[in-house]
Design a protein around this motif. Structure first.
Motif, PDB file in Angstrom:
ATOM      1  N   SER A   1       3.791   5.607  -5.924  1.00 33.15           N
ATOM      2  CA  SER A   1       4.096   4.651  -7.267  1.00 33.15           C
ATOM      3  C   SER A   1       5.572   4.163  -7.448  1.00 33.15           C
ATOM      4  O   SER A   1       6.255   4.506  -8.257  1.00 33.15           O
ATOM      5  CB  SER A   1       4.041   5.956  -8.337  1.00 33.15           C
ATOM      6  OG  SER A   1       2.745   6.649  -8.324  1.00 33.15           O
TER       7      SER A   1
ATOM      8  N   THR B   1       2.664   1.533  -3.326  1.00 36.60           N
ATOM      9  CA  THR B   1       1.537   1.936  -4.660  1.00 36.60           C
ATOM     10  C   THR B   1       1.165   3.574  -4.267  1.00 36.60           C
ATOM     11  O   THR B   1       1.061   4.173  -5.582  1.00 36.60           O
ATOM     12  CB  THR B   1       0.387   1.075  -4.395  1.00 36.60           C
ATOM     13  OG1 THR B   1       0.608  -0.172  -4.414  1.00 36.60           O
ATOM     14  CG2 THR B   1      -0.551   1.478  -5.164  1.00 36.60           C
ATOM     15  N   ARG B   2       0.946   3.793  -3.193  1.00 37.71           N
ATOM     16  CA  ARG B   2       0.522   5.287  -3.026  1.00 37.71           C
ATOM     17  C   ARG B   2       1.768   6.069  -3.564  1.00 37.71           C
ATOM     18  O   ARG B   2       1.515   7.272  -4.065  1.00 37.71           O
ATOM     19  CB  ARG B   2       0.352   5.706  -1.627  1.00 37.71           C
ATOM     20  CG  ARG B   2      -1.132   5.055  -1.134  1.00 37.71           C
ATOM     21  CD  ARG B   2      -1.320   5.813   0.354  1.00 37.71           C
ATOM     22  NE  ARG B   2      -0.503   5.421   1.412  1.00 37.71           N
ATOM     23  CZ  ARG B   2      -0.768   4.552   2.173  1.00 37.71           C
ATOM     24  NH1 ARG B   2      -1.899   3.602   2.101  1.00 37.71           N
ATOM     25  NH2 ARG B   2       0.004   4.076   3.205  1.00 37.71           N
TER      26      ARG B   2
ATOM     27  N   ALA C   1       0.740  -1.258  -0.152  1.00 38.18           N
ATOM     28  CA  ALA C   1       0.062   0.075   0.116  1.00 38.18           C
ATOM     29  C   ALA C   1       1.067   1.317   0.089  1.00 38.18           C
ATOM     30  O   ALA C   1       0.585   2.176  -0.740  1.00 38.18           O
ATOM     31  CB  ALA C   1      -0.923   0.055   1.359  1.00 38.18           C
ATOM     32  N   ILE C   2       1.887   1.242   0.718  1.00 38.67           N
ATOM     33  CA  ILE C   2       2.684   2.476   0.770  1.00 38.67           C
ATOM     34  C   ILE C   2       3.526   2.611  -0.293  1.00 38.67           C
ATOM     35  O   ILE C   2       3.478   3.606  -1.051  1.00 38.67           O
ATOM     36  CB  ILE C   2       3.889   2.290   1.921  1.00 38.67           C
ATOM     37  CG1 ILE C   2       3.415   2.419   3.393  1.00 38.67           C
ATOM     38  CG2 ILE C   2       4.954   3.285   1.915  1.00 38.67           C
ATOM     39  CD1 ILE C   2       4.111   2.189   4.249  1.00 38.67           C
TER      40      ILE C   2
END
Length: 389
Positions: A343, A340-341, A337-338
């Motif tokens: 990129s 992905t946020r 999640a980190i």
């Protein structure tokens, strides 16, 4: 020895923690002082000095627990959102979750199958332009190869943090662990060889890092500053005077108990080293003192059966140990999640050694290392019979 006699013998194993009138008096002294917090008393400050001296560190800052000790060490070193922290997968979840607490991504590098410790070669292969720190775990009290990791830190400009939660009193090439790297963290949780039920400490030789840790533990205050002088944003993670009072006594007990653990660990090693089917970590002359929090052995293909044999003989606290963190859904979800946020790519872990050791390792927790010589011999006999059946 019959099964009934053996089980009776094992039922009389030492309980942990060991405590007595000294701890009771220390607690009453704090109670009667009316100074229960470290901002008004001096027991925490005294223990910090004593523990720093015990581990040959320039500074020790105590705080609420060993998990947050790692998070604070990372923040003090400037690790933050989107940075990568290399950690071993065969360790307690706190080693990885601490990175997540500061917004960083834990990246798993494989362990050495013989020692269960982070492999320096695998760690270097995992370094990217986002890597800011390596957390080296002295698992079970066995010091890792700090020469290799300090060399990696110097070569790549990385902070080296020692997770010494299980390594009180351990030493590498004559130097106690904790301040061999840039920062080191300890736990005083209930199972640890020095305990107050909970608690932790961060050690360092750097005055600058010590000041940063102090500020993070003390709501952004600075040593010697005013009560409302908050020079940074920090947590409130202070240890209580009650906990430090127990820890001072526990620290005095540690050398004597450590001698017992070492003696029994050596006896187990001697009795088990030639048993077919048992693999023990090799001796390493660089390890000049082992923390002896756990006695670990590998029994490839036989672990569950051996654990059943141990339990049947009354050795009920033997354990199968960790499930590797690179297989932990919660850690992976948070990490991805980190990434992905921001990129960023998430580095998938390839840790076959951690997978293998997690399926065939047996732990004997430290109370078994406080046993009598006869109880220790009985443990070895039970293991030998289980492997021969």
């Amino acid at each position: 020895m019959g099964d009934h006699t053996m089980m009776s013998e094992m039922s009389e194993m030492p309980e942990w923690p060991e405590y007595g009138d000294e701890e009771a008096k220390a607690l009453l002294d704090v109670l009667n002082s009316g100074k229960w917090g470290s901002t008004s008393g001096d027991v925490v400050a005294t223990f910090q000095q004593e523990f720093a001296e015990y581990q040959q560190a320039g500074h020790a800052i105590c705080l609420a627990n060993g998990t947050l000790a790692i998070a604070v060490a990372l923040r003090a070193a400037g690790v933050g959102i989107g940075d990568e922290v290399i950690v071993p997968p065969y360790t307690f979840i706190a080693t990885a979750s601490a990175a997540l607490f500061v917004g960083a991504v834990p990246v798993f590098a494989d362990v050495n199958a013989d020692t269960h410790l982070l492999d320096p070669v695998a760690a270097e292969a995992a370094i990217t332009e986002r890597t800011k720190a390596i957390v080296v775990v002295h698992l079970a009290g066995r010091p890792a190869d700090m020469d290799a990791f300090n060399a990696l830190g110097a070569k790549h400009g990385l902070t080296i943090i020692e997770d010494a939660a299980q390594a009180h009193g351990a030493a590498y090439k004559g130097r106690p662990v904790g301040a061999i790297g840039d920062l080191g963290t300890f736990s005083f949780q209930s199972s640890k060889n020095i305990t107050a039920g909970e608690g932790g400490a961060v050690l360092t030789d750097s005055s600058e890092l010590a000041g940063a840790v102090y500020s993070l533990v003390n709501v952004g205050r600075v040593p010697g500053g005013g009560w409302y002088q908050h020079e940074a944003v920090g947590y409130n993670l202070r240890l209580t005077e009650f906990q430090a009072a127990i820890l001072r006594v526990q620290l005095r007990r540690h050398p004597r108990l450590q001698e017992v653990r070492e003696r029994n660990a050596r006896l187990l090693t001697d009795l088990l080293s030639d048993v077919d089917g048992i693999q023990l970590a090799p001796d390493d002359p660089a390890i000049t003192a082992h923390g002896r929090h756990l006695f670990m052995l590998r029994v490839p293909g036989r672990r569950d059966a051996v654990l059943q044999s141990l339990a049947a003989a009354g050795i009920t606290r033997a354990s199968s140990g960790y499930v590797p963190l690179h297989r932990n859904t919660a850690v992976l979800q948070e990490s991805k999640a980190i990434a992905t946020r921001l990129s960023q790519p998430y580095p998938e872990a390839d840790c076959p050694n951690a997978d293998n050791v997690s399926t065939d390792t047996i732990w004997l927790p430290q109370p078994y290392l406080l046993a009598t010589e006869q109880q220790t011999r009985t443990i070895a006999t039970t293991l030998t019979k289980a492997l021969g059946s």
